[in-house]
Motif scaffolding. Structure first.
Motif, mmCIF file in Angstrom:
data_model
loop_
_atom_site.group_PDB
_atom_site.id
_atom_site.type_symbol
_atom_site.label_atom_id
_atom_site.label_comp_id
_atom_site.label_asym_id
_atom_site.label_seq_id
_atom_site.Cartn_x
_atom_site.Cartn_y
_atom_site.Cartn_z
ATOM 1 N N ASN A 1 0.860 -1.175 0.000
ATOM 2 C CA ASN A 1 0.000 0.000 0.000
ATOM 3 C C ASN A 1 0.904 1.234 0.000
ATOM 4 O O ASN A 1 1.695 1.424 0.931
ATOM 5 C CB ASN A 1 -0.890 -0.050 1.244
ATOM 6 C CG ASN A 1 -1.814 1.136 1.366
ATOM 7 O OD1 ASN A 1 -1.399 2.275 1.214
ATOM 8 N ND2 ASN A 1 -3.068 0.863 1.664
ATOM 9 N N ALA A 2 0.768 2.056 -1.033
ATOM 10 C CA ALA A 2 1.614 3.256 -1.147
ATOM 11 C C ALA A 2 1.409 4.191 0.037
ATOM 12 O O ALA A 2 2.338 4.885 0.456
ATOM 13 C CB ALA A 2 1.327 3.971 -2.460
ATOM 14 N N GLY A 3 0.208 4.211 0.596
ATOM 15 C CA GLY A 3 -0.057 5.052 1.761
ATOM 16 C C GLY A 3 0.742 4.617 2.975
ATOM 17 O O GLY A 3 1.264 5.446 3.731
ATOM 18 N N VAL A 4 0.867 3.319 3.183
ATOM 19 C CA VAL A 4 1.663 2.807 4.304
ATOM 20 C C VAL A 4 3.136 3.155 4.088
ATOM 21 O O VAL A 4 3.829 3.550 5.024
ATOM 22 C CB VAL A 4 1.467 1.286 4.488
ATOM 23 C CG1 VAL A 4 2.412 0.743 5.544
ATOM 24 C CG2 VAL A 4 0.022 0.971 4.864
ATOM 25 N N VAL A 5 3.599 3.042 2.861
ATOM 26 C CA VAL A 5 4.980 3.408 2.542
ATOM 27 C C VAL A 5 5.203 4.878 2.882
ATOM 28 O O VAL A 5 6.218 5.244 3.484
ATOM 29 C CB VAL A 5 5.314 3.141 1.057
ATOM 30 C CG1 VAL A 5 6.717 3.625 0.718
ATOM 31 C CG2 VAL A 5 5.160 1.663 0.731
ATOM 32 N N GLU A 6 4.252 5.724 2.524
ATOM 33 C CA GLU A 6 4.365 7.154 2.829
ATOM 34 C C GLU A 6 4.426 7.392 4.333
ATOM 35 O O GLU A 6 5.266 8.164 4.816
ATOM 36 C CB GLU A 6 3.192 7.929 2.232
ATOM 37 C CG GLU A 6 3.262 9.409 2.507
ATOM 38 C CD GLU A 6 2.080 10.193 1.946
ATOM 39 O OE1 GLU A 6 2.133 11.429 2.028
ATOM 40 O OE2 GLU A 6 1.113 9.583 1.452
ATOM 41 N N LEU B 1 0.720 9.991 10.655
ATOM 42 C CA LEU B 1 -0.546 9.581 10.040
ATOM 43 C C LEU B 1 -1.358 10.800 9.604
ATOM 44 O O LEU B 1 -1.942 10.812 8.516
ATOM 45 C CB LEU B 1 -1.358 8.733 11.023
ATOM 46 C CG LEU B 1 -0.812 7.340 11.309
ATOM 47 C CD1 LEU B 1 -1.490 6.748 12.538
ATOM 48 C CD2 LEU B 1 -0.989 6.430 10.110
ATOM 49 N N ARG B 2 -1.371 11.811 10.446
ATOM 50 C CA ARG B 2 -2.092 13.047 10.121
ATOM 51 C C ARG B 2 -1.487 13.710 8.879
ATOM 52 O O ARG B 2 -2.217 14.147 7.983
ATOM 53 C CB ARG B 2 -2.062 14.001 11.308
ATOM 54 C CG ARG B 2 -2.931 15.231 11.143
ATOM 55 C CD ARG B 2 -2.945 16.109 12.395
ATOM 56 N NE ARG B 2 -3.454 15.376 13.541
ATOM 57 C CZ ARG B 2 -2.801 15.208 14.704
ATOM 58 N NH1 ARG B 2 -1.605 15.738 14.877
ATOM 59 N NH2 ARG B 2 -3.332 14.526 15.684
ATOM 60 N N ALA C 1 -6.661 0.683 9.469
ATOM 61 C CA ALA C 1 -5.756 -0.220 8.735
ATOM 62 C C ALA C 1 -4.317 0.275 8.787
ATOM 63 O O ALA C 1 -3.381 -0.532 8.852
ATOM 64 C CB ALA C 1 -6.214 -0.362 7.287
ATOM 65 N N TYR C 2 -4.129 1.580 8.803
ATOM 66 C CA TYR C 2 -2.776 2.134 8.858
ATOM 67 C C TYR C 2 -2.165 1.929 10.244
ATOM 68 O O TYR C 2 -0.989 1.602 10.357
ATOM 69 C CB TYR C 2 -2.790 3.613 8.477
ATOM 70 C CG TYR C 2 -3.007 3.812 7.004
ATOM 71 C CD1 TYR C 2 -1.936 3.948 6.132
ATOM 72 C CD2 TYR C 2 -4.302 3.851 6.476
ATOM 73 C CE1 TYR C 2 -2.132 4.112 4.780
ATOM 74 C CE2 TYR C 2 -4.505 4.014 5.117
ATOM 75 C CZ TYR C 2 -3.424 4.149 4.269
ATOM 76 O OH TYR C 2 -3.629 4.296 2.927
ATOM 77 N N ARG C 3 -2.959 2.111 11.267
ATOM 78 C CA ARG C 3 -2.475 1.864 12.629
ATOM 79 C C ARG C 3 -2.108 0.392 12.805
ATOM 80 O O ARG C 3 -1.085 0.066 13.409
ATOM 81 C CB ARG C 3 -3.526 2.275 13.656
ATOM 82 C CG ARG C 3 -3.546 3.803 13.836
ATOM 83 C CD ARG C 3 -4.557 4.203 14.855
ATOM 84 N NE ARG C 3 -5.778 4.443 14.084
ATOM 85 C CZ ARG C 3 -7.000 4.327 14.546
ATOM 86 N NH1 ARG C 3 -7.205 3.978 15.792
ATOM 87 N NH2 ARG C 3 -8.024 4.575 13.784
#
Length: 86
Positions: free
Chosen positions: A38-43, A58-59, A68-70
């Motif tokens: 997930n590119a968002g998790v990488v970010e 995260l913010r 899911a990110y947590r």
């Protein structure tokens, strides 16, 4: 244990390799490999070192309210890919 309100960073023995699907994390100490699909998790993982808490990272990524990110960060802590910054 993962806590959103403390500072985290990649373990010093972890290398990140960007991939079309996200990234690979390799821990040279444990020889463990993790796939971030997930590119968002990488970010978020990339932003951790630039922020005073995981919640701030995260913010900054615009995903603070996404469980899911947590969960992904907690899994990376359990696998020793992320470490708490003293």
């Amino acid at each position: 244990m993962f806590d959103l309100d403390v500072r985290w960073r990649l373990h010093p023995q972890v290398a990140v390799r960007p991939e079309p699907f996200g990234a690979l994390l390799y821990h040279f100490g444990t020889r463990k490999l993790s796939f971030l699909k997930n590119a968002g998790v990488v970010e978020v993982v990339t932003l951790l070192g630039q922020h005073s808490t995981a919640r701030d990272a995260l913010r900054a990524a615009g995903v603070e309210g996404e469980p899911a990110y947590r969960k992904a960060l907690a899994t990376l802590v359990e696998s020793r890919m992320l470490v708490r910054v003293p």
